[in-house]
Design a protein around this motif. Sequence first.
Motif, mmCIF file in Angstrom:
data_model
loop_
_atom_site.group_PDB
_atom_site.id
_atom_site.type_symbol
_atom_site.label_atom_id
_atom_site.label_comp_id
_atom_site.label_asym_id
_atom_site.label_seq_id
_atom_site.Cartn_x
_atom_site.Cartn_y
_atom_site.Cartn_z
ATOM 1 N N ALA A 54 0.904 -1.275 -0.188
ATOM 2 C CA ALA A 54 0.056 -0.020 0.125
ATOM 3 C C ALA A 54 0.823 1.239 0.007
ATOM 4 C CB ALA A 54 -1.013 0.141 1.404
ATOM 5 N N VAL A 55 1.924 1.443 1.067
ATOM 6 C CA VAL A 55 2.636 2.466 0.955
ATOM 7 C C VAL A 55 3.438 2.864 -0.338
ATOM 8 C CG1 VAL A 55 4.846 3.492 2.229
ATOM 9 C CG2 VAL A 55 2.901 2.356 3.718
ATOM 10 N N ASN A 56 3.965 1.694 -0.926
ATOM 11 C CA ASN A 56 4.703 1.942 -2.176
ATOM 12 C C ASN A 56 3.951 2.089 -3.305
ATOM 13 O OD1 ASN A 56 7.308 1.406 -1.041
ATOM 14 N ND2 ASN A 56 7.100 -0.808 -0.982
ATOM 15 N N SER A 57 2.957 1.655 -3.472
ATOM 16 C CA SER A 57 1.830 1.628 -4.415
ATOM 17 C C SER A 57 1.380 3.164 -4.301
ATOM 18 C CB SER A 57 0.823 0.915 -4.400
ATOM 19 O OG SER A 57 0.807 -0.362 -4.472
ATOM 20 N N ALA A 58 1.128 3.795 -3.268
ATOM 21 C CA ALA A 58 0.372 5.142 -3.015
ATOM 22 C C ALA A 58 1.458 6.250 -3.201
ATOM 23 C CB ALA A 58 0.039 5.243 -1.682
ATOM 24 N N ASP A 59 2.795 5.878 -2.899
ATOM 25 C CA ASP A 59 3.983 6.765 -3.318
ATOM 26 C C ASP A 59 4.081 6.986 -4.577
ATOM 27 O OD1 ASP A 59 4.287 7.177 -0.476
ATOM 28 O OD2 ASP A 59 6.149 5.959 -0.092
#
Length: 513
Positions: A374-379
């Motif tokens: 989630a964090v990497n995709s959102a970034d």
Amino acid sequence: MEDTNHKQSKFQRVLDFIERFGNKLPHPFLIFVYLAAIIIIISAIVASFDISVTHPGTGEEVVAKSLLSGEGLLFALETMLENFTGFAPLGLVLTMMLGIGVAQGVGLFDTAIKLTIEKAPRAVITYAIAFVAVMGNIASDAAAVIVPPLAAMVFYSLGRHPVAGIAAGFAGAVGGFTANLLIAGTDALLAGITTEAARAIDQDMLITPIDNYFFMATSVFLIVLLVGLVTEKVIEPRLGKYDPKYAEEGILAQKQEKVGRIEIKALRNSMIAALVYIGVILALIWPETSVLRGEGGVLVPSPFLSNIVPIIFVFFIVVSVTYGISAKTIKKSGDIPVFMASAVKDMAPYIVLVFAIAQFIAYFNWTNLSTIIAVNSADYLQSVNFVGLPLIIIFILVMGMLNQFITSGSAQWALMAPVFVPMFMLLDFHPAFTQLAYRIGDSSTALLTPLNPYLIMVLGFMKRYDKRSGLGSIISTMIPYTIALMVGWILLMIVWFLLDLPIGPGINIRLDG
């Protein structure tokens, strides 16, 4: 003409591929067993590289954990039962179905559906059929079974094409399955799955069955309008004048059974009971000092909203028992738990599926893979500035495409939610809004997949009135509905988004809204 035939055959090949591919997929239970096994392997690989991210909420470092470790093995063993029995959707859905099962068992839904169609003015009969089809999803799949053949008889009695009636009933029941003016089992089921997924980012996040209510209640009227317009402006002109020579012997002689006086009286009594019950609830929440209100006397948030499922359960019991006693479908008190047991028996496949889904989601969250993805995709999405409405629209379209291969709404959302809910939360979208977008894509395209068992059932209804009908006939008939529902629903969502309207009581599109 050759070009048309070529396009038709190409489209048929696409349908054939979908059907073949879908039929080769294992049972949804096994899909989640395999996915859990894949998570175990991937977690070990990712953990070996010490991959981590910074949790956007707490600022703490979140490190990938391996299930192929002593700690992972203990987690899998010690939490297996808790993962299952504590899975949020399980208790919500079973409680809802206990109440709805009594209503279905005593005949309340059947009477309401038949009486609405029977009493509807001829000028609005198409829209009345669409309305009862959409509202019929309160009884799960019952509307898809009851409404289409009933609509065919009504259309034929009015000198209209019976297949158009079948199409309108099916489009409303399946295309509008996720919308209702009442809180349905679908609301409880999806809310529970969304809650489990959202807690990868926020452990205190709770999605309730009413968090999409404002949008979905409005959607009922949109769906009824679209189904009615498509039926009268597109489907009926395309079908032309009905030729009874293609009908199955005896089918045209069938007449719609009129609702009897005892059923009408029972329905009236149940409506009175419903009004009394609603009056009691309003009286309980009216005082600012009510225990059902939140701090400071507010209704949003409040114990009333967080405990809406038990309140709805009692509502269904009250109106169902009133109807059953009046209609004499409840002859003794022991009949009530029998109806409840029947409803739970019908839920057995879902309960089995939940066991595998619960383990998969628990593994995904414990390994921290959901947070890392989630964090990497959102970034990444923020870095390329692909956020906001374009992202949501693409998400809806992707969910619609996946719906052609995984037709179980709960299974598909259980698969997608652990990835997309946390990711969209980091992009400031409320989990309930992500769930809402999923519902649009899933419901509007369910009419087309050859894997939908009700598609084949409705094809059987069509063949009774026109023996020339085939799979291509029903698919081509459903395409205009799917396009209209998808486009209309997305436009409604865009308007909601731009006006920044609440999608449910106290629930905004944005987390910071």
